[in-house]
Write an enzyme that holds these catalytic residues in place. Structure first.
Site, PDB file in Angstrom:
ATOM      1  N   GLY A  12       0.788  -1.237   0.000  1.00 46.66           N
ATOM      2  CA  GLY A  12       0.000   0.000   0.000  1.00 46.66           C
ATOM      3  C   GLY A  12       0.815   1.279   0.000  1.00 46.66           C
ATOM      4  O   GLY A  12       0.325   2.323   0.439  1.00 46.66           O
ATOM      5  N   SER A  13       2.034   1.225  -0.509  1.00 50.33           N
ATOM      6  CA  SER A  13       2.812   2.476  -0.519  1.00 50.33           C
ATOM      7  C   SER A  13       2.187   3.502  -1.470  1.00 50.33           C
ATOM      8  O   SER A  13       2.221   4.702  -1.191  1.00 50.33           O
ATOM      9  CB  SER A  13       4.286   2.216  -0.863  1.00 50.33           C
ATOM     10  OG  SER A  13       4.435   1.795  -2.188  1.00 50.33           O
ATOM     11  N   ASN A  14       1.593   3.049  -2.552  1.00 51.11           N
ATOM     12  CA  ASN A  14       0.878   3.991  -3.439  1.00 51.11           C
ATOM     13  C   ASN A  14      -0.361   4.554  -2.748  1.00 51.11           C
ATOM     14  O   ASN A  14      -0.653   5.742  -2.881  1.00 51.11           O
ATOM     15  CB  ASN A  14       0.464   3.306  -4.745  1.00 51.11           C
ATOM     16  CG  ASN A  14       1.580   3.302  -5.761  1.00 51.11           C
ATOM     17  OD1 ASN A  14       1.881   4.330  -6.377  1.00 51.11           O
ATOM     18  ND2 ASN A  14       2.225   2.158  -5.930  1.00 51.11           N
ATOM     19  N   LEU A  85      -5.333  -6.969  -6.292  1.00 56.62           N
ATOM     20  CA  LEU A  85      -5.082  -8.152  -7.108  1.00 56.62           C
ATOM     21  C   LEU A  85      -6.313  -8.912  -7.602  1.00 56.62           C
ATOM     22  O   LEU A  85      -6.186  -9.810  -8.425  1.00 56.62           O
ATOM     23  CB  LEU A  85      -4.171  -9.118  -6.337  1.00 56.62           C
ATOM     24  CG  LEU A  85      -2.775  -8.554  -6.021  1.00 56.62           C
ATOM     25  CD1 LEU A  85      -1.924  -9.599  -5.322  1.00 56.62           C
ATOM     26  CD2 LEU A  85      -2.081  -8.060  -7.286  1.00 56.62           C
ATOM     27  N   LEU A  87      -9.864  -9.485  -9.668  1.00 50.08           N
ATOM     28  CA  LEU A  87     -10.640  -8.969 -10.799  1.00 50.08           C
ATOM     29  C   LEU A  87     -11.938  -8.351 -10.247  1.00 50.08           C
ATOM     30  O   LEU A  87     -12.545  -8.891  -9.334  1.00 50.08           O
ATOM     31  CB  LEU A  87     -10.982 -10.160 -11.698  1.00 50.08           C
ATOM     32  CG  LEU A  87     -11.351  -9.910 -13.145  1.00 50.08           C
ATOM     33  CD1 LEU A  87     -10.234  -9.165 -13.869  1.00 50.08           C
ATOM     34  CD2 LEU A  87     -11.614 -11.244 -13.846  1.00 50.08           C
ATOM     35  N   HIS A 104      -0.689   0.077 -13.460  1.00 49.71           N
ATOM     36  CA  HIS A 104       0.021  -1.155 -13.788  1.00 49.71           C
ATOM     37  C   HIS A 104       1.506  -0.828 -13.934  1.00 49.71           C
ATOM     38  O   HIS A 104       1.858   0.142 -14.617  1.00 49.71           O
ATOM     39  CB  HIS A 104      -0.526  -1.756 -15.089  1.00 49.71           C
ATOM     40  CG  HIS A 104       0.087  -3.088 -15.389  1.00 49.71           C
ATOM     41  ND1 HIS A 104      -0.283  -4.231 -14.716  1.00 49.71           N
ATOM     42  CD2 HIS A 104       1.074  -3.446 -16.242  1.00 49.71           C
ATOM     43  CE1 HIS A 104       0.454  -5.238 -15.158  1.00 49.71           C
ATOM     44  NE2 HIS A 104       1.273  -4.797 -16.085  1.00 49.71           N
ATOM     45  N   ASP A 145      -6.115  -5.464 -16.831  1.00 51.16           N
ATOM     46  CA  ASP A 145      -5.209  -4.552 -17.540  1.00 51.16           C
ATOM     47  C   ASP A 145      -5.655  -4.232 -18.967  1.00 51.16           C
ATOM     48  O   ASP A 145      -4.843  -4.238 -19.898  1.00 51.16           O
ATOM     49  CB  ASP A 145      -3.793  -5.166 -17.601  1.00 51.16           C
ATOM     50  CG  ASP A 145      -3.276  -5.512 -16.221  1.00 51.16           C
ATOM     51  OD1 ASP A 145      -3.623  -4.792 -15.274  1.00 51.16           O
ATOM     52  OD2 ASP A 145      -2.532  -6.497 -16.101  1.00 51.16           O
ATOM     53  N   GLU A 174       5.522   5.921 -10.165  1.00 50.45           N
ATOM     54  CA  GLU A 174       4.160   5.810  -9.618  1.00 50.45           C
ATOM     55  C   GLU A 174       3.886   6.914  -8.607  1.00 50.45           C
ATOM     56  O   GLU A 174       2.836   7.563  -8.644  1.00 50.45           O
ATOM     57  CB  GLU A 174       3.971   4.437  -8.956  1.00 50.45           C
ATOM     58  CG  GLU A 174       3.983   3.308  -9.957  1.00 50.45           C
ATOM     59  CD  GLU A 174       3.760   1.941  -9.336  1.00 50.45           C
ATOM     60  OE1 GLU A 174       3.269   1.063 -10.053  1.00 50.45           O
ATOM     61  OE2 GLU A 174       4.078   1.745  -8.140  1.00 50.45           O
TER      62      GLU A 174
HETATM   63  C1  GRF Z   1       2.666  -1.187  -7.691  1.00 54.76           C
HETATM   64  O1  GRF Z   1       3.850  -1.337  -8.400  1.00 54.76           O
HETATM   65  C2  GRF Z   1       1.477  -1.159  -8.619  1.00 54.76           C
HETATM   66  O2  GRF Z   1       1.752  -0.626  -9.868  1.00 54.76           O
HETATM   67  C3  GRF Z   1       1.166  -2.604  -8.781  1.00 54.76           C
HETATM   68  O3  GRF Z   1       1.423  -3.171  -7.517  1.00 54.76           O
HETATM   69  C4  GRF Z   1       2.383  -2.406  -6.834  1.00 54.76           C
HETATM   70  C5  GRF Z   1       1.817  -2.053  -5.507  1.00 54.76           C
HETATM   71  O4  GRF Z   1       2.772  -1.478  -4.657  1.00 54.76           O
HETATM   72  N1  GRF Z   1      -0.121  -2.783  -9.338  1.00 54.76           N
HETATM   73  P1  GRF Z   1       2.306  -0.801  -3.314  1.00 54.76           P
HETATM   74  O5  GRF Z   1       1.424  -1.801  -2.571  1.00 54.76           O
HETATM   75  O6  GRF Z   1       1.560   0.448  -3.659  1.00 54.76           O
HETATM   76  O7  GRF Z   1       3.557  -0.517  -2.554  1.00 54.76           O
END
Ligand code: GRF
Length: 186
Positions: A12-14, A85, A87, A104, A145, A174
């Site tokens: 969940g870093s994003n 992850l 669908l 992605h 995707d 990202e």
């Molecule tokens: C990211 O690289 C995203 O593009 C992919 O999964 C990864 C998730 O990373 N779909 P995080 O959990 O946000 O660290």
């Protein structure tokens, strides 16, 4: 106020990066973080960031309206998939037409589809001796995707790069671009 829901299955870093980006913007908030994985680190992040979170199981997600009802009740304007992850079931896609976006970690249509997630993607990029990789932000439909591409950014892959090196470059892209594109879509 515009409201965002973030779905994530792992670290969940994003998700955290997006929450932080909108923290000092008065008219946009991440209202909830949702996950299918009760052990996902994103739940710890949600707690420290003071963002409500919800864990759901696969059956509830794909066979009932529970999650859709929560999102409607919270008046969510945009759903952001950030390392999620599963669908999406048609009932969710139908309830939020053109309001679901995914990131992605490769340049789609290359290195996409089932099984192409996380380090699998970066390993494939290195094994294939690609000269570049990147990120793709796209709208979500019922296939993995596959929806309309909204944005791509590239990075160079050096011959000496390991999959971990590529992952690091991709994460940087990202963090830089995903919150801004989410903001534009709102
Ligand atoms: C990211 O690289 C995203 O593009 C992919 O999964 C990864 C998730 O990373 N779909 P995080 O959990 O946000 O660290």
């Amino acid at each position: 106020m515009k409201r965002v829901a973030v779905f994530a299955s792992g670290s969940g870093s994003n998700a955290e990066n997006i929450v932080r980006y909108f923290m000092d913007k008065p008219n946009i908030e991440v209202s909830i973080i949702l996950t299918n994985n009760p052990n996902a680190f994103v739940l710890d992040r949600a707690k420290s960031l003071n963002i409500p979170s919800l864990v759901f199981n696969r059956a509830d997600f794909s066979k009932t309206d529970k999650i859709v009802d929560v999102l409607i009740e919270k008046k969510i304007d945009l759903i952001v998939l950030a390392g999620f992850l599963l669908l999406l079931p048609p009932r969710l896609i139908d309830a939020f037409p053109n309001k679901i976006v995914n990131i992605h970690p490769a340049l789609l249509p290359k290195f996409g589809g089932k099984g192409m997630y996380g380090m699998n993607v970066h390993n494939a990029v290195v094994e294939n001796k690609e000269k570049e990789s990147g990120i793709t932000i796209h709208m979500v439909n019922e296939k993995f995707d596959d929806g309309k591409i909204v944005f791509q950014a590239k990075c160079v892959v050096e011959e000496s790069d390991t999959a971990e090196d590529v992952a690091e470059k991709i994460h940087k892209l990202e963090y830089e671009h995903f919150p801004k594109i989410v903001e534009q879509l709102l």
